[in-house]
Design a protein around this motif. Structure first.
Motif, PDB file in Angstrom:
ATOM      1  N   ASP A 145      -2.996   1.795   6.836  1.00 31.88           N
ATOM      2  CA  ASP A 145      -3.479   2.549   5.671  1.00 31.88           C
ATOM      3  C   ASP A 145      -4.952   2.936   5.848  1.00 31.88           C
ATOM      4  OD1 ASP A 145      -1.181   2.724   4.119  1.00 31.88           O
ATOM      5  OD2 ASP A 145      -1.409   0.656   3.438  1.00 31.88           O
ATOM      6  N   SER A 148      -5.311   5.593   8.452  1.00 28.48           N
ATOM      7  CA  SER A 148      -4.956   6.924   7.942  1.00 28.48           C
ATOM      8  C   SER A 148      -6.070   7.470   7.050  1.00 28.48           C
ATOM      9  CB  SER A 148      -3.633   6.866   7.176  1.00 28.48           C
ATOM     10  OG  SER A 148      -3.782   6.105   6.016  1.00 28.48           O
ATOM     11  N   THR A 154      -0.892  10.154   7.392  1.00 24.73           N
ATOM     12  CA  THR A 154      -0.277   9.044   6.662  1.00 24.73           C
ATOM     13  C   THR A 154      -0.323   7.763   7.496  1.00 24.73           C
ATOM     14  OG1 THR A 154       1.868   9.570   7.616  1.00 24.73           O
ATOM     15  CG2 THR A 154       1.331  10.632   5.529  1.00 24.73           C
ATOM     16  N   ALA A 155       0.005   6.651   6.816  1.00 18.96           N
ATOM     17  CA  ALA A 155       0.041   5.369   7.517  1.00 18.96           C
ATOM     18  C   ALA A 155       1.152   5.382   8.564  1.00 18.96           C
ATOM     19  CB  ALA A 155       0.262   4.248   6.514  1.00 18.96           C
TER      20      ALA A 155
END
Lengths: 196, 230
Positions: A145, A148, A154-155
């Protein structure tokens, strides 16, 4: 003093408070830049540039994210810009710059230096984004996370990049091992043939 | 490699640190128990992770950091933090575009509320006139007339500002004033196209003679002759 307090002071133009932040994160930022550009002198310049940019735009930092993450993002953008402008993607690594100072015997130092060289040669084959993901994950210990948040996306994309980077590294390191075995076995083979 | 192994190995690099969805974590765990190939692959990946972790970027000497901080201090002292961005720019992007959209909507609404004032200017009817003229005048004759007009018009007159190619001839006095069609009904200087469209060949020649006469008199000069080029 905590990061938010130092950042609040820096936002009011307090230079010593910002320099406190610099001292706190300079090693991480330098290490990140070094991993990305694989050049000590350029890494130093890029780290300084990242801190300078952070100071100039510190009033725009809204403390919604961690200061550390924000700083990583600035540093990575600086590195990307450098790599783009110099078209450094895929340049060979200058192995002479690495000086691994070990505590063991000279032989152990030599082995460590050789491993270092192999690793950086393999890292050089990775795209800049995957290099950044590897560094953020394994050296800075960021979660997907957080990665990102630094790199965008995104993760899940960060995880995919990380998996791909590790596989590519493994492939290059293995190939080099095989190549080394082939080179080392060559004199023995020559000796055997000559005896015949 | 089995398809199941290929599927598992896609997620294998992220397995050791446990940062995986629980479904995949359990699935990989149970698969590894019975698959030596995947265990070997995992061991290889863990070796790479260990190599990266044990070979961090080289730590510079203390003198490097002294130099680094001194240089950076000088740079920071010369720079000034930029002012914080205004609240307007802190708004989401879709809200930044809202004022522009509001102005556009107001403009359209204003146009509809006043139907006597058209929002867009009416399309000029020159195109229709040009078509009519093309039908009346065949191409070879047009070329001849154009050449004749070019002979009549010396080069200095071409320096005068050229109106848009509307297919009309505009005559101006030497003072630079345009003559309106009402000034001289004989020559009909304004909308020449419609006049020529209704003429026979002989009438056209007469009309052009009149124009030449005006130019010779010096009472007026030709401003443009784009009539036949349309």
């Amino acid at each position: 003093m905590t990061d938010p307090q130092l950042v609040a002071l820096a936002q009011q133009g307090d230079l010593p408070a910002f320099e406190e932040l610099v001292k706190k994160y300079q090693r991480e930022i330098y290490g990140l830049a070094y991993r990305l550009v694989l050049d000590a002198e350029e890494a130093k310049d890029l780290a300084q540039q990242a801190f300078l940019q952070a100071f100039v735009h510190i009033r725009g930092f809204r403390q919604q994210a961690q200061f550390r993450t924000w700083l990583f993002r600035i540093a990575i953008n600086q590195c990307y810009n450098y790599l783009k402008s110099k078209k450094k993607f895929g340049d060979p690594v200058d192995c002479e710059e690495f000086e691994v100072v070990g505590e063991g015997s000279p032989e152990e130092d030599l082995v460590a230096q050789e491993e270092h060289r192999r690793l950086y040669a393999a890292l050089d084959h990775l795209p800049a984004k995957q290099r950044a993901v590897i560094t953020l994950k394994l050296e800075q210990g960021l979660s997907y996370d957080e990665i990102s948040a630094v790199l965008g996306g995104t993760a899940g994309a960060a995880r995919v990049n990380y998996c791909q980077a590790l596989k590519t590294l493994k492939k290059y390191l293995q190939n080099e091992d095989e190549h080394e075995v082939a080179v080392r076995s060559y004199p023995k083979m020559v000796a055997r043939v000559s005896r015949r | 490699m089995k398809w199941r192994c290929a599927l598992i190995q896609r997620w294998l690099p992220a397995y050791p640190d446990g940062d995986l969805p629980s479904f995949w974590r359990e699935r990989i765990k149970s698969h590894l128990k019975g698959c030596p190939d995947c265990r070997e692959e995992l061991a290889g990946l863990e070796e790479v992770v260990r190599a990266v972790k044990t070979a961090p970027a080289p730590e510079p000497e203390p003198a490097f950091w002294d130099n680094f901080n001194r240089e950076l201090h000088l740079k920071l002292a010369q720079s000034v933090p930029a002012p914080a961005p205004s609240r307007f720019f802190r708004m989401p992007y879709y809200l930044v575009g809202a004022p522009a959209l509001a102005v556009l909507l107001l403009w359209v609404a204003f146009g509809y509320l006043k139907p006597d004032q058209p929002v867009l200017a009416p399309v000029p009817q020159v195109a229709k006139q040009e078509k009519a003229l093309e039908q009346m005048a065949p191409p070879p004759q047009v070329a001849k007339q154009e050449k004749a007009l070019e002979k009549m018009a010396p080069t200095p007159q071409a320096a005068a500002p050229v109106p848009e190619a509307t297919g009309s001839v505009v005559l101006v006095t030497k003072n630079g004033q345009e003559l309106s069609p009402d000034d001289d009904p004989d020559t009909l200087l304004g909308d020449l196209d419609t006049t020529l469209a209704g003429m026979s060949e002989k009438e056209k020649e007469d009309f052009l003679k009149q124009v030449r006469q005006h130019e010779k008199d010096g009472s007026c000069i030709r401003k443009s002759s784009t009539i036949f080029s349309a």
